[in-house]
Motif scaffolding. Structure first.
Motif, PDB file in Angstrom:
ATOM      1  N   VAL A  74      -5.338  -0.256 -10.816  1.00  0.00           N
ATOM      2  CA  VAL A  74      -5.890   1.089 -10.606  1.00  0.00           C
ATOM      3  C   VAL A  74      -6.187   1.752 -11.948  1.00  0.00           C
ATOM      4  O   VAL A  74      -7.243   2.367 -12.143  1.00  0.00           O
ATOM      5  N   THR A 107      -2.870  -8.547  -1.760  1.00  0.00           N
ATOM      6  CA  THR A 107      -2.450  -7.242  -2.288  1.00  0.00           C
ATOM      7  C   THR A 107      -3.316  -6.819  -3.460  1.00  0.00           C
ATOM      8  O   THR A 107      -4.415  -6.298  -3.269  1.00  0.00           O
ATOM      9  N   PHE A 108      -2.869  -7.051  -4.680  1.00  0.00           N
ATOM     10  CA  PHE A 108      -3.566  -6.454  -5.817  1.00  0.00           C
ATOM     11  C   PHE A 108      -4.934  -7.083  -6.085  1.00  0.00           C
ATOM     12  O   PHE A 108      -5.838  -6.408  -6.579  1.00  0.00           O
ATOM     13  N   ASP A 147      -7.259  -5.301  -3.842  1.00  0.00           N
ATOM     14  CA  ASP A 147      -7.516  -3.965  -4.387  1.00  0.00           C
ATOM     15  C   ASP A 147      -8.514  -4.022  -5.542  1.00  0.00           C
ATOM     16  O   ASP A 147      -9.203  -3.034  -5.835  1.00  0.00           O
ATOM     17  N   ALA A 153       0.817  -1.214   0.000  1.00  0.00           N
ATOM     18  CA  ALA A 153       0.000   0.000   0.000  1.00  0.00           C
ATOM     19  C   ALA A 153       0.853   1.268   0.000  1.00  0.00           C
ATOM     20  O   ALA A 153       0.379   2.334  -0.390  1.00  0.00           O
ATOM     21  N   SER A 160       3.073   1.683  -2.020  1.00  0.00           N
ATOM     22  CA  SER A 160       3.216   1.843  -3.463  1.00  0.00           C
ATOM     23  C   SER A 160       4.640   2.280  -3.836  1.00  0.00           C
ATOM     24  O   SER A 160       5.606   1.776  -3.276  1.00  0.00           O
ATOM     25  N   ARG A 189      -0.605  -3.735  -8.925  1.00  0.00           N
ATOM     26  CA  ARG A 189      -1.599  -2.854  -8.317  1.00  0.00           C
ATOM     27  C   ARG A 189      -1.780  -1.584  -9.158  1.00  0.00           C
ATOM     28  O   ARG A 189      -2.900  -1.086  -9.316  1.00  0.00           O
TER      29      ARG A 189
END
Length: 591
Positions: free
Chosen positions: A164, A418-419, A422, A110, A112, A160
């Protein structure tokens, strides 16, 4: 007598900047801050820190330029180092403890790109000489395993970023649009490539093509009478050919490298139509070239639509077949091509209109899955399948297809935490429920396995140990043991398929989880294990062939002919690492 302040500053300006701090001048600056008043005052000069910052931190898009400290490079550097220390603390815990690892990985991911650089540096830690390292630097404890987990988090961060970006394509309420070029470039994020990597390669290619067009006296000003769009597009195709881009051979059509930009822009320039179109459109839309090119969802082969100035017909470009006839007329060529493909050209606009990013991503995902089904060598990796699955989850609500794909995907706990987590809020209800169920199941299983400890007991004799290398008695492949159970715990269906009942001791014997040199993870009966010694050459071969190896082992103990366990396996199999009776040379001698 002390030197003047400006002279100290001038001396400190010449300190070398290195990405790894202990090699560069930052440690000297820090020591000066702790020294006498004059040296401290010199080291406090903000401009001294800018070069060191720019060398160490290649990803600074999250630096707050509007803060009061924005012009003070020392304070900016100090803040990034504070984040680095938080990241390294989490990484230490991820390496040393399997319990809670997924939660820590989610926290770290997170952060990033604020922690990308420090993790990237961890990925290049010196490794023991047996693995081919010629570095004289001291090897950190568990360096191999640290590199593995740092790389895993980087991969999660990169994926990730793609999620997005693609999420805005799935959100019908947002006005944010993602171009075909950018969306396609993000495919490489699933291989751990930073999102800037592919755009940088494409920009460099566009710069080269601009020079090529100028050299060939192409007019690039649409206001000039000699401006000739078909000629420019033909020249772009010729440039791509000169750069060795072109159609892939039929025998390599299903190679997974054809689908991911960081590969087909470098090592695999002979590729499939949609990938060559990605390159062409990026070059054509380069700011200095400015050709309004877009992909076309044409049957069988992706083409490029080019919008002409008022008064001239639009046309299509066949980049894949550019060596024969790159420019296609909408009036004459396209109806004939559609008829040849058995498609009635009644609704011509459907097949020649510019296409957005979402349909092209879905087409790419179908191509990836097709490669997985058709590639006899099964070279398709989990990274490629993750990309295809994420695209289908985001851009469709085909729950039956997505459910089928998820059932064949070996969900990794780190990816799940994680991803993929998300991804959940971006999905429509059907796909969200499917993914949520799969993620929950994966994380629950991981929690159960993380808590397991396998001590050796007098009641059950386990002949071999985690970290031992062996040759399979029947199939002769080489593997190493990464876990064991006192009896076979596989399903009855698996035991029947694998003819476990035909073994001398059947299922009532220790079974071993192993990873083989070909990358496969298997479950092997003790009857089939023939111990061999781990040599330096074999250790290097394992290291080169098995990216997952450092998850299980931190070093090679050539003297004892075995692997040294990672912290994770040391905790899970506490009696397997240090028992001197497991010396491989004595085991081989007795067997």
């Amino acid at each position: 007598m002390p030197l003047p302040l400006d002279l100290y500053v001038s001396i400190l300006e010449h300190l070398p900047a290195e990405r790894v701090e202990y090699k560069g001048g930052v440690s000297t600056l820090v020591n000066c801050l702790r020294a006498n008043t004059l040296l401290r005052e010199a080291a406090l000069v903000p401009s001294l820190w800018e070069h060191h910052y720019r060398v160490r931190y290649l990803h600074d898009e999250h630096v707050n330029k509007s803060s009061p400290e924005a012009s003070n490079w020392r304070l900016i550097y100090a803040e990034r180092r504070r984040q680095d220390n938080l990241a390294l603390h989490l990484l230490n815990e991820i390496v040393s403890q399997r319990e809670g690892r997924c939660r820590r990985a989610a926290t770290l991911a997170a952060f990033s790109f604020d922690v990308w650089d420090v993790l990237d540096i961890e990925c290049s830690l010196p490794v023991p000489a047996v693995f081919g390292s010629n570095s004289t630097a001291m090897v950190a404890p568990h360096a191999l395993t640290r590199r593995f987990w740092a790389s895993s988090i980087l991969e999660a961060i990169s994926r990730r970023s793609a999620i997005v970006q693609w999420g805005s394509l799935a959100n019908r309420d947002t006005n944010h649009s993602v171009s075909f070029v950018d969306a396609f470039s993000s495919l490489s994020c699933f291989f751990g490539q930073p999102p800037q990597k592919t755009p940088s390669l494409l920009l460099e290619l566009g710069n080269l093509c601009h020079g090529y067009l100028v050299k060939h006296q192409c007019c690039l000003d649409p206001e000039m009478p000699e401006y000739n769009l078909p000629d420019i597009c033909t020249k772009i195709c010729q440039f791509m050919h000169d750069q060795n881009f072109g159609p892939v051979q039929s025998t390599q059509f299903y190679d997974i490298s054809n689908h991911f930009p960081h590969l087909y822009l470098t090592t695999n320039k002979l590729s499939i139509p949609i990938s060559l179109v990605h390159i062409f459109v990026s070059i054509a839309r380069h700011p200095a070239i400015g050709v309004p090119a877009s992909p076309v969802e044409f049957p069988a082969r992706v083409l490029v639509h080019v919008s002409s100035p008022p008064g001239a017909d639009d046309f299509l470009v066949d980049v894949y077949g550019a060596q024969t006839k790159p420019i296609l007329s909408l009036r004459n060529d396209i109806p004939t091509m559609l008829l040849r493909l058995g498609v009635p050209p009644d609704n011509l606009s459907q097949y020649v209109s510019p296409c957005g990013a979402a349909p092209m991503l879905l087409r790419a995902a179908r191509n990836i899955l097709s490669s997985f089904r058709n590639d006899a060598s099964r070279s398709t990796t989990q990274s490629a399948i993750y990309a295809a699955v994420c695209i289908h989850l985001l851009l469709t609500n085909e729950t039956q297809l997505v459910g089928h794909m998820l059932s064949h995907l070996d969900l990794d706990p780190i990816a799940t935490a994680t991803f993929l987590s998300d991804l959940l809020p971006l999905l429509r209800q059907g796909c969200r429920n499917l993914l949520e169920t799969a993620c929950r199941s994966t994380l629950e299983l991981e929690d159960q396995q993380a808590a397991l400890v396998h001590p050796r007991t007098e009641e059950v004799h386990i002949a071999h140990y985690v970290g031992m290398v062996f040759e399979h008695r029947s199939y002769y492949y080489i593997g190493c043991i990464i876990g064991w159970e006192p009896t076979c715990l596989a399903t009855e269906e698996w035991q029947t398929t694998m003819n476990v009942g035909n073994l001398t001791r059947g299922a009532d014997q220790p079974f071993y989880h192993i990873v083989s040199l070909d990358g496969a993870e298997r479950y092997v009966a003790e009857d089939n294990i023939n111990p061999i010694a781990l040599t330096a050459d074999l250790a290097l071969q394992f290291f080169q062939e098995l990216p997952v190896l450092p998850k299980y082992f931190s070093d090679a103990d050539i003297g004892r002919g075995r692997w040294q366990l990672s912290p994770e396996l040391q905790r899970a199999y506490p009696d397997d690492q240090h028992d001197e009776s497991d010396d491989i040379h004595s085991i081989v001698k007795t067997t």
